[in-house]
Design an enzyme around this catalytic site. Structure first.
Site, PDB file in Angstrom:
ATOM      1  N   CYS A 159      22.910  39.481   0.301  1.00  0.00           N
ATOM      2  CA  CYS A 159      22.939  39.777   1.548  1.00  0.00           C
ATOM      3  C   CYS A 159      23.270  38.936   2.743  1.00  0.00           C
ATOM      4  O   CYS A 159      23.584  39.716   3.897  1.00  0.00           O
ATOM      5  CB  CYS A 159      21.493  40.776   1.716  1.00  0.00           C
ATOM      6  SG  CYS A 159      20.238  39.571   1.331  1.00  0.00           S
ATOM      7  N   HIS A 253      19.573  39.677   8.939  1.00  0.00           N
ATOM      8  CA  HIS A 253      19.820  38.438   8.964  1.00  0.00           C
ATOM      9  C   HIS A 253      20.794  38.007  10.032  1.00  0.00           C
ATOM     10  O   HIS A 253      21.859  38.564  10.131  1.00  0.00           O
ATOM     11  CB  HIS A 253      20.501  38.222   7.464  1.00  0.00           C
ATOM     12  CG  HIS A 253      19.816  38.173   6.165  1.00  0.00           C
ATOM     13  ND1 HIS A 253      18.417  38.149   6.338  1.00  0.00           N
ATOM     14  CD2 HIS A 253      20.280  38.116   5.001  1.00  0.00           C
ATOM     15  CE1 HIS A 253      18.022  38.521   5.018  1.00  0.00           C
ATOM     16  NE2 HIS A 253      18.976  38.302   4.244  1.00  0.00           N
TER      17      HIS A 253
HETATM   18  N1  LIG Z   1      15.693  42.566  -0.419  1.00  0.00           N
HETATM   19  C1  LIG Z   1      16.992  42.215  -0.128  1.00  0.00           C
HETATM   20  O1  LIG Z   1      17.432  42.310   1.253  1.00  0.00           O
HETATM   21  C2  LIG Z   1      18.164  42.477  -1.031  1.00  0.00           C
HETATM   22  C3  LIG Z   1      19.426  42.455  -0.466  1.00  0.00           C
HETATM   23  C4  LIG Z   1      20.596  42.210  -1.602  1.00  0.00           C
HETATM   24  C5  LIG Z   1      20.398  42.133  -2.670  1.00  0.00           C
HETATM   25  N2  LIG Z   1      18.948  41.951  -3.281  1.00  0.00           N
HETATM   26  C6  LIG Z   1      18.888  42.127  -4.529  1.00  0.00           C
HETATM   27  O2  LIG Z   1      18.161  43.222  -5.014  1.00  0.00           O
HETATM   28  C7  LIG Z   1      17.381  42.666  -6.411  1.00  0.00           C
HETATM   29  C8  LIG Z   1      15.865  43.210  -6.194  1.00  0.00           C
HETATM   30  O3  LIG Z   1      15.616  42.573  -5.078  1.00  0.00           O
HETATM   31  P1  LIG Z   1      14.177  43.127  -4.177  1.00  0.00           P
HETATM   32  O4  LIG Z   1      14.259  42.209  -2.963  1.00  0.00           O
HETATM   33  O5  LIG Z   1      14.103  44.581  -4.384  1.00  0.00           O
HETATM   34  O6  LIG Z   1      13.118  42.537  -5.137  1.00  0.00           O
HETATM   35  P2  LIG Z   1      11.385  43.057  -5.353  1.00  0.00           P
HETATM   36  O7  LIG Z   1      11.094  43.702  -4.137  1.00  0.00           O
HETATM   37  O8  LIG Z   1      10.912  41.901  -6.013  1.00  0.00           O
HETATM   38  O9  LIG Z   1      11.809  44.406  -6.493  1.00  0.00           O
HETATM   39  C9  LIG Z   1      12.071  43.888  -7.792  1.00  0.00           C
HETATM   40  C10 LIG Z   1      12.212  45.026  -8.354  1.00  0.00           C
HETATM   41  O10 LIG Z   1      12.509  44.855 -10.009  1.00  0.00           O
HETATM   42  C11 LIG Z   1      11.657  45.386 -10.740  1.00  0.00           C
HETATM   43  N3  LIG Z   1      11.412  44.528 -11.882  1.00  0.00           N
HETATM   44  C12 LIG Z   1      10.923  43.214 -12.035  1.00  0.00           C
HETATM   45  N4  LIG Z   1      11.054  42.849 -13.444  1.00  0.00           N
HETATM   46  C13 LIG Z   1      11.844  43.903 -14.011  1.00  0.00           C
HETATM   47  C14 LIG Z   1      12.041  43.913 -15.416  1.00  0.00           C
HETATM   48  N5  LIG Z   1      11.868  42.960 -16.184  1.00  0.00           N
HETATM   49  N6  LIG Z   1      12.535  45.265 -15.800  1.00  0.00           N
HETATM   50  C15 LIG Z   1      12.971  46.077 -14.749  1.00  0.00           C
HETATM   51  N7  LIG Z   1      12.588  45.944 -13.610  1.00  0.00           N
HETATM   52  C16 LIG Z   1      11.792  44.954 -13.253  1.00  0.00           C
HETATM   53  C17 LIG Z   1      10.422  45.702 -10.084  1.00  0.00           C
HETATM   54  O11 LIG Z   1       9.496  46.518 -10.707  1.00  0.00           O
HETATM   55  P3  LIG Z   1       7.948  46.432 -10.505  1.00  0.00           P
HETATM   56  O12 LIG Z   1       7.438  46.921  -9.214  1.00  0.00           O
HETATM   57  O13 LIG Z   1       7.281  47.507 -11.904  1.00  0.00           O
HETATM   58  O14 LIG Z   1       7.546  45.155 -10.903  1.00  0.00           O
HETATM   59  C18 LIG Z   1      10.820  46.012  -8.796  1.00  0.00           C
HETATM   60  O15 LIG Z   1      11.092  47.442  -8.793  1.00  0.00           O
HETATM   61  C19 LIG Z   1      17.557  41.384  -6.421  1.00  0.00           C
HETATM   62  O16 LIG Z   1      18.426  41.059  -7.437  1.00  0.00           O
HETATM   63  C20 LIG Z   1      18.144  40.857  -5.193  1.00  0.00           C
HETATM   64  O17 LIG Z   1      18.693  39.652  -5.085  1.00  0.00           O
HETATM   65  C21 LIG Z   1      18.034  42.102  -2.507  1.00  0.00           C
END
Ligand SMILES: NC(=O)c1ccc[n+]([C@@H]2O[C@H](COP(=O)([O-])OP(=O)(O)OC[C@H]3O[C@@H](n4cnc5c(N)ncnc54)[C@H](OP(=O)(O)O)[C@@H]3O)[C@@H](O)[C@H]2O)c1
Length: 362
Positions: A159, A253
């Protein structure tokens, strides 16, 4: 232009910060019908609302918009047993470690649009920012051929890279680009829900390190600003020096950028290049597209995350403080702000999917 019938889509990682934004992006979407919500085994078997409610009864919903009623009671399924063949396309929003095996399995059957870094650096994988490098999309044909997949994986960038390349692409095209120094002030939502950033760490504070982030920005910017030649991307020869910091801002950001251009350009010329960039893409009128990719502000106190992150529903990068940089050859410097969970994650990924459907690639 609307595909007929609507595509059935699944969202994997539906309970996380990025996943929640997908629910908002896909609610009543004209082309996509969200039929499956998946997450880890921790959430599987619960209703969506229960899955995001902690043991103390706190519903951890982080979007400004309310939780769409259509999804609140939907069951969450286990990503490990989810059959991608039951849908037409999968959006993934899980950390890269878990994403790798999941995306590989799903892509064997259907297109996968990913927010994770699991496949971003592979030669046959385009990393797409709509309006910036959507012409890299045909690289997926090589991916399908070489991997024997019916589908494919198309990731969006980190991001922090997103806002940077939306601002750099117009400069690269019009003036050439020789070098970039970028210092970020990144929002808390970028760290996700688990583990996220602890309040006692970030209150009254700045954290000057985000693991792997600087390397990601440096590699992704050159790849995205590169050109598709035959069936490979030739990265732009662009040294990028990134300093990535976590700050006490919820969403958005902010990045201070100094760029050395290929030729001298006045701030007015730079502003014009930014303002007029990407009209060929926005004119497509895709459902999640903003009317402008980049907005330029004259007020020297802007952009500010609290005021400007929501510009065009968080899909427009906002640039301000365009001025000469006296250190770099043909230097210009500016501030760019982009919404990390909308343009930089869910709605940006939705727009990528719309573009691929529009091109007949998904
Ligand atoms: N946050 C941002 O601004 C942003 C921007 C761009 C890209 N991203 C990318 O998007 C992805 C998710 O980020 P996030 O910020 O949303 O993280 P997050 O809030 O920690 O959410 C993680 C998600 O993944 C699930 N998960 C965790 N372990 C898993 C597994 N072994 N199998 C299947 N699902 C699993 C979790 O489910 P449970 O709730 O069941 O644990 C939750 O739904 C990452 O790769 C991150 O780099 C994030």
């Amino acid at each position: 232009m609307s595909p007929n019938p609507r595509r059935r889509v699944a969202l994997v990682g539906a309970t996380g910060v990025a996943g929640q934004q997908f629910l908002v992006s896909l609610d009543r979407h004209p082309w996509f019908e969200l039929t499956t919500l998946a997450a880890s085994s921790r959430s599987a078997g619960k209703s969506y609302t229960d899955a995001i409610t902690d043991a103390g009864g706190h519903r951890q919903w982080f979007c400004e918009e309310p939780l769409p009623a259509a999804f609140a009671g939907m069951p969450v399924v286990d990503s490990d047993t989810f059959d991608a063949g039951s849908v037409d396309l999968v959006f993934t929003a899980v950390e890269s470690g878990a994403a790798r095996a999941l995306e590989e399995r799903f892509a064997a059957q259907v297109p996968v649009i990913s927010t994770s870094s699991a496949f971003r650096y592979e030669d046959d994988v385009p990393v797409i920012v709509p309006g910036v490098n959507h012409e890299h999309a045909p690289l997926i044909k090589r991916q399908q051929r070489e991997r024997g997949w019916k589908g494919f994986v198309v990731p969006i960038p980190n991001c922090t890279t997103t806002g940077l390349v939306v601002a750099l692409a117009p400069l690269a095209r019009r003036f050439g680009l020789r070098s970039v120094i970028m210092t970020s002030m990144q929002a808390l939502s970028g760290a996700g829900r688990s583990p996220g950033v602890h309040s006692m760490d970030i209150l009254d504070n700045i954290i000057p390190y985000i693991p792997k982030e600087e390397d990601k920005v440096q590699r992704e910017a050159s790849k995205i600003l590169g050109t598709l030649e035959g069936d490979r991307i030739v990265p732009l020869d662009l040294p990028v020096s990134a300093h990535c910091n976590r700050v006490n801002v919820r969403d958005g950001h902010t990045e201070c950028v100094s760029a050395g251009l290929g030729r001298a350009a006045s701030p007015a010329e730079v502003q014009d290049a930014l303002r007029s960039f990407g009209r060929d893409f926005t004119d497509l009128g895709l459902p999640s597209s903003p009317p402008e990719l980049c907005r330029v502000l004259e007020d020297p106190y802007r952009p500010q995350p609290r005021i400007d992150r929501g510009t065009n529903d968080g899909m427009t990068a906002v640039v301000g403080r365009v001025r000469p940089d006296p250190v770099l050859p043909n230097g210009v410097k500016f501030v760019v702000l982009s919404h990390n969970t909308k343009l930089g994650a869910a709605k940006g990924a939705t727009l990528v999917a719309e573009y691929l459907v529009h091109r007949g690639l998904a």
